[in-house]
Structures are given as structure tokens and as C-alpha cells.
Design a protein around this motif. Structure first.
Motif, PDB file in Angstrom:
ATOM      1  N   LEU A 218       7.844  11.955   7.478  1.00 44.42           N
ATOM      2  CA  LEU A 218       8.150  12.957   6.442  1.00 44.42           C
ATOM      3  C   LEU A 218       7.520  12.515   5.124  1.00 44.42           C
ATOM      4  O   LEU A 218       7.687  11.360   4.711  1.00 44.42           O
ATOM      5  CB  LEU A 218       9.671  13.099   6.286  1.00 44.42           C
ATOM      6  N   ARG A 219       6.798  13.478   4.486  1.00 46.44           N
ATOM      7  CA  ARG A 219       6.155  13.179   3.199  1.00 46.44           C
ATOM      8  C   ARG A 219       6.646  14.179   2.163  1.00 46.44           C
ATOM      9  O   ARG A 219       6.593  15.394   2.379  1.00 46.44           O
ATOM     10  CB  ARG A 219       4.640  13.264   3.342  1.00 46.44           C
TER      11      ARG A 219
ATOM     12  N   VAL B 250       0.837  -1.212   0.000  1.00 51.23           N
ATOM     13  CA  VAL B 250       0.000   0.000   0.000  1.00 51.23           C
ATOM     14  C   VAL B 250       0.866   1.254   0.000  1.00 51.23           C
ATOM     15  O   VAL B 250       0.620   2.223  -0.721  1.00 51.23           O
ATOM     16  CB  VAL B 250      -0.950  -0.028   1.203  1.00 51.23           C
ATOM     17  N   LEU B 251       1.914   1.248   0.847  1.00 48.00           N
ATOM     18  CA  LEU B 251       2.801   2.405   0.889  1.00 48.00           C
ATOM     19  C   LEU B 251       3.526   2.614  -0.438  1.00 48.00           C
ATOM     20  O   LEU B 251       3.715   3.761  -0.878  1.00 48.00           O
ATOM     21  CB  LEU B 251       3.822   2.230   2.020  1.00 48.00           C
TER      22      LEU B 251
ATOM     23  N   LEU C 215      13.072   4.190  10.169  1.00 50.09           N
ATOM     24  CA  LEU C 215      12.259   3.029  10.472  1.00 50.09           C
ATOM     25  C   LEU C 215      11.527   2.487   9.255  1.00 50.09           C
ATOM     26  O   LEU C 215      11.348   1.269   9.132  1.00 50.09           O
ATOM     27  CB  LEU C 215      11.233   3.384  11.565  1.00 50.09           C
ATOM     28  N   LEU C 216      11.102   3.375   8.363  1.00 47.96           N
ATOM     29  CA  LEU C 216      10.228   2.952   7.263  1.00 47.96           C
ATOM     30  C   LEU C 216      10.350   3.930   6.121  1.00 47.96           C
ATOM     31  O   LEU C 216      10.471   5.139   6.330  1.00 47.96           O
ATOM     32  CB  LEU C 216       8.772   2.874   7.755  1.00 47.96           C
TER      33      LEU C 216
ATOM     34  N   LEU D 236       7.382   8.589   1.331  1.00 51.14           N
ATOM     35  CA  LEU D 236       7.208   8.571   2.778  1.00 51.14           C
ATOM     36  C   LEU D 236       8.457   8.015   3.454  1.00 51.14           C
ATOM     37  O   LEU D 236       9.085   7.072   2.953  1.00 51.14           O
ATOM     38  CB  LEU D 236       5.997   7.727   3.175  1.00 51.14           C
ATOM     39  N   ALA D 237       8.774   8.599   4.610  1.00 54.48           N
ATOM     40  CA  ALA D 237       9.876   8.119   5.451  1.00 54.48           C
ATOM     41  C   ALA D 237       9.519   8.399   6.898  1.00 54.48           C
ATOM     42  O   ALA D 237       9.011   9.480   7.222  1.00 54.48           O
ATOM     43  CB  ALA D 237      11.195   8.783   5.073  1.00 54.48           C
ATOM     44  N   VAL D 238       9.775   7.425   7.758  1.00 56.60           N
ATOM     45  CA  VAL D 238       9.483   7.556   9.189  1.00 56.60           C
ATOM     46  C   VAL D 238      10.805   7.408   9.952  1.00 56.60           C
ATOM     47  O   VAL D 238      11.550   6.432   9.739  1.00 56.60           O
ATOM     48  CB  VAL D 238       8.479   6.495   9.665  1.00 56.60           C
TER      49      VAL D 238
END
Length: 533
Positions: A507-508, A413-414, A431-432, A421-423
């Protein structure tokens, strides 16, 4: 010197004196008998008389239970019996084993006046003679003789006699000081001899003075036929306190020697071990994991009910203590093991399982034909034993598969989103991220510092980039912050930093389409954003 006969002395005492005079005369006669000796200058006949005079009689004079007088051999006889303190009871302790029911018969002496008994010395024939006489005024005289040696002397080497006496003293002291109970039983199961420890214990249990024969404290183990000895554990209760003894019996002729060793410490240890095993058994019974313990010879020694539920093996088969190979073969017949390609590979696999479990911790996952999944753990135990744990992890595996599927779905989905996107964690660790972010910034990064370095490629930092860096580096982000900056290929990138739980930040990046981006309050204008890099 005039030789006085004991029987004649009795007639003189009976006929001439009474009361106190009889007491004094009886004592004088015994002393006179003791001092008899050969006259000097006697010839051959005198030499025989002297030799015969060396064999002194064993004579006791009692008033009640108290010893009034005795000949030296009689006193030496009593000295052999160290306990109890009662003189009459000490004599009965020596007389009882040799004259059978002497204590009961001597209790009738006051009515009969005179009692004569024949007894045994050792294991021989009847060689002892006991004569008890009531002299009146509560005086009893007891004479013990050996009819076979009454008129013959025995010459003993003094050094040999001293050595025997020293050894006898040593053995008697050792038996009296030992903490174990030692006693002897005759054919009628009566106590005919006991050491000091036995007598002290009997006196502690007795409300009054001890009688003869001595009381029997413990049940005696009968010797095994043909072996001559027996062993059992017996309890002795005294004033509510229970003492335990390991009793051993050894047959000596027609009598039994009994030895009772204190076993309180062993009983306490066995009770603690038994309670510990019971606790473990109850714990194992409540475990949902099947437990099977095989000894050094690979025979089943312990299992719990869960093993029956998980393996569906018959209880009778498990209680018969099968070997490990038989146990695994039965599991194969029950289709409770992975289906092997062939029997040879199955046996090799089981042999590897056994060796791995015996040498160290070993874990396998069995996917059973029925759709279940078992985790089999082998652990070595002391003395070469092996324990196997069977755990049904079907639900756990299903949950793991579902969790992995959910993670994979979320990742897809991401990756399908148009925005990158970045986490980042609170410590800056990445993390992601999704596929759009990775395609946008070709340089891989594992933390926030590396990511910021990959976003800035020139010497001049525009205000949009500075605002993004400050938003990500501030310790706490209370609200969403948006802005714009130049992308890696000069395109306009809108960015948004959103706070997440645990200090994490998302962060988007959104790529511009040639139209001005709708920025929030306080964001940079488009012209400043275009010069961000």
C-alpha cells in the motif's frame, strides 16, 4: 577253595588250550579270582587272608577294542570314564596320563607278547604297574596293580566312601555338562584328560575314531611367570565355521589345567563396536568442524584432522594426549583464542568454559586477532567427558554482516521516499513500513485490521476509504488498484494497492498538493474523494 595265581593261569592257558577253549578258561579264571574269599572259622591267619582278599586286582580281557570281561574294580575304573563309547579308548584315557607313552607301546603287544610298564599315581613316585599280555586268538589281558598296596587291605568308612562317591559323581556330571572346554596338559604339552564337551568337539573334528593322546584343539596360553595362570583368546575352525574361546590356564604341579569359555557373542560385539568406531572415525575425518573429546580426567582422547587445520596445533602435541588446560594454553600461544586483558581473567574464563560445557550445552563466539571468527561449542558426555566443537564461521559472519547492512540500506532508502509505504502479509500481518507512513498515521498498528481502524476516525465512511478497505481485504489482488481518500488532517491522499508474491500486498499513500490527482480508470473523482471521511 584252591587259590589260583594269575601267572600260573597264564602257563596253563598257554600249555593246554588254544582257540575258543583258551577264551573260556581265561574268563573262568578271572571269575574264580573274583569269588575268592576267606573260609569260615579261620583264626588270626585266616583273618589276614580275608583282609588281603578284599583287595581285588584290576584285570581286563580285551578282544580288539571290545571288552570281553573284567573284574569289578576294573569295571568300576572304566565307569569313571564316561566317554567315549570305545572300551579300549576309555582305558587308554585313564592309562595315558599315568603311564606316559602307554598307547604307543601297547600297540606293539602283538609282536612282543608281553609288556610291563611302571607309572605314577597322582604326584607321587612310581607306584603303579601295568602288565599287558597277548593270550593268542586276538585276546589281550591287561593287569594294573599297586605294588605298595598289593598285600595290604584298606578299611574305609562306608558313609565317608558314599559321601566321596556322591561328590565325585556331582563334580563329574558338572564338568561333563558344562558348555566350556576343559582339559589337562602334561609336561610334554599332551592332552592327558578332557571333559565331555572337549571330547564331543574333538570327535566332530576327527574324521575317524579318536586315538590317544587326544588331539589338541586350541593353542594354550602359557602361565605368567610367578602368577601361575594365563589368559588369551583363540579361534577354532571347524568346516569353515570359526568359534572363539577365552582360554585360561592354571598350573597344578607339573601339569596345566585349561579352561576355554565360548566367546562368540563377545567377539561379535567387539567387532560391531570396532566397525562402529571406524565409521565414526571416517565421518569425523570428513567433517569441516574440529572435534576434541576430553575424558573425565580432562585428557584429550579423540580428535579429527579438521582440529589440526583450524587450530594449527602440532600433530605430535595432540597425539600426546594433553590436558584441557595445556590444550587451551597452546591455543593461546598460537593466537587462536580471543586476546584476554590479563592472564588471570583468561584462566578464569577458561575455567568457566570447562564448567559450563561439563554441566550443559555451551556456545561461545571467538573473534580471533587474525580476523577469523570461531564458534566453540561445549557438550557434556557420559562419565564426565567433555566434547568441544570448533567451527570456522568467518564467512557466515561476513554474510550476516553484509545482509544486515543491506537491510539497513534498504530501510534508509524506504525512509527517504516521499510516499508512505506499508506491506501486509496474506494473513494481514504488517511486514514493513517506512518513516513517512509512520509519521502520517501516528497510531502504531501490527496488522491490517488495526491499520484500517487507524485510517478511519469518523462514523461516516467515504467511498474512497471503502474502496481501499475492499481492495486490501479481498483474498487475491490480480492487478494494481488506485484511489483517493481524505487524510488524517483533511488533506487529500491518493492510495495505490499493488499485488506482491505470496499473497502479500503493498500500500502506497501519496499526499495531494492542491491539484487534482491523476486517478486510474474506475477510480473515484476528486469531489468524492474529498468527502471520503
Amino acid at each position: 577253595m584252591v587259590l589260583v595265581d594269575i601267572q600260573g593261569a597264564q602257563l596253563v592257558l598257554t600249555a593246554l588250550f588254544c582257540g575258543t577253549v583258551s577264551v573260556l578258561l581265561a574268563v573262568a579264571l578271572i571269575r574264580l579270582w573274583d569269588r575268592r574269599g576267606p573260609k569260615p572259622g579261620q583264626g588270626r591267619g585266616g583273618r589276614a587272608t580275608a583282609l588281603d582278599g578284599q583287595v581285588q586286582p584290576v584285570v581286563f580281557l580285551f578282544r580288539g577294542n571290545a571288552l570281553v570281561d573284567a573284574t569289578p574294580p576294573a569295571r568300576a575304573l572304566l565307569d569313571r570314564v564316561a566317554v567315549p563309547d570305545d572300551d579300549w579308548l576309555r582305558l587308554m584315557q585313564w592309562v595315558g596320563p599315568r603311564f606316559g607313552h602307554a598307547a604307543e607301546q601297547l600297540s606293539q603287544l602283538s609282536h612282543l607278547g608281553q609288556i610291563e610298564l611302571l607309572g605314577q599315581q597322582g604326584h607321587g613316585s612310581a607306584t603303579l604297574r601295568l602288565l599287558a599280555e597277548d593270550l593268542g586268538d586276538h585276546l589281550w589281558r591287561v593287569t594294573i596293580t599297586d605294588p605298595q598296596s598289593q598285600h595290604c587291605g584298606t578299611v574305609v568308612d562306608s558313609m565317608s566312601l558314599q559321601a566321596m562317591e556322591e561328590e565325585l559323581h556331582l563334580l563329574r556330571g558338572a564338568l561333563d555338562q558344562t558348555p566350556m572346554l576343559v582339559w589337562r596338559l602334561d609336561q610334554d604339552d599332551r592332552v592327558t584328560w578332557a571333559n565331555a564337551a572337549y571330547l564331543r568337539r574333538a570327535e566332530a573334528r576327527s574324521e575317524g575314531a579318536l586315538g590317544w593322546p587326544l588331539p589338541k584343539l586350541l593353542d594354550t596360553p602359557r602361565p605368567v611367570p610367578g602368577a601361575g595362570h594365563g589368559t588369551r583368546r583363540a579361534a577354532l575352525e571347524d568346516k569353515g565355521i570359526v568359534s572363539w574361546y577365552d582360554c585360561h590356564s592354571h598350573r597344578l604341579g607339573d601339569q596345566l589345567m585349561m579352561f576355554a569359555l565360548p566367546a562368540d557373542a563377545a567377539v561379535r560385539a567387539e567387532r560391531s563396536l570396532r566397525e562402529f568406531v571406524q565409521t565414526l572415525t571416517k565421518t569425523f575425518a570428513d567433517l569441516p568442524i574440529g572435534l576434541a573429546i576430553f575424558d573425565q580426567s580432562r585428557k584429550l582422547q579423540l580428535f579429527n584432522p579438521s582440529l589440526i587445520d583450524l587450530t594449527r596445533l602440532p600433530t605430535g602435541f595432540l597425539t600426546a594426549r594433553p590436558t584441557l588446560i595445556d590444550f587451551l594454553d597452546q591455543l593461546r600461544e598460537q593466537r587462536m583464542v580471543p586476546e584476554p586483558k590479563d592472564y588471570r581473567s583468561w584462566r578464569q574464563h577458561m575455567a568457566n568454559l570447562e564448567s559450563a560445557a561439563a554441566t550443559g550445552h555451551h556456545v561461545e563466539t571467538w573473534s580471533l586477532p587474525g580476523g577469523q571468527t570461531y564458534r566453540v561449542t561445549g557438550r557434556p558426555h557420559p562419565d564426565g567427558a567433555v566434547a568441544f566443537l570448533f567451527e570456522n564461521i568467518t564467512s557466515e559472519m561476513s554474510l550476516t554482516r553484509k545482509f544486515r547492512a543491506d537491510l539497513l540500506l534498504g530501510s534508509h532508502v524506504l525512509d527517504a521516499l516521499d510516499d508512505g509505504l506499508a506491506v501486509f502479509a496474506s494473513d494481514g500481518k504488517l511486514l514493513l513500513d517506512n518513516q513517512v507512513y509512520r509519521d502520517l498515521w501516528q497510531r502504531p498498528a501490527t496488522n491490517l485490521s488495526e491499520a484500517i481502524a487507524s485510517w478511519h476516525d469518523g462514523d461516516t465512511m467515504g467511498p474512497g476509504f471503502v474502496a481501499l478497505r475492499d481492495a486490501l481485504q479481498q483474498p487475491r489482488c490480480q492487478s494494481q488498484i488506485s484511489g483517493a481518500m481524505a487524510g488524517p488532517h483533511g488533506q487529500l491522499l491518493g492510495w495505490t494497492v499493488s499485488p506482491l508474491t505470496g499473497g502479500r500486498k503493498m500500500l502506497r499513500f501519496r499526499v495531494g498538493s492542491g491539484q487534482p490527482l491523476a486517478l486510474g480508470q474506475g477510480d473515484l473523482d476528486l469531489q468524492d474523494a474529498m468527502g471520503a471521511r
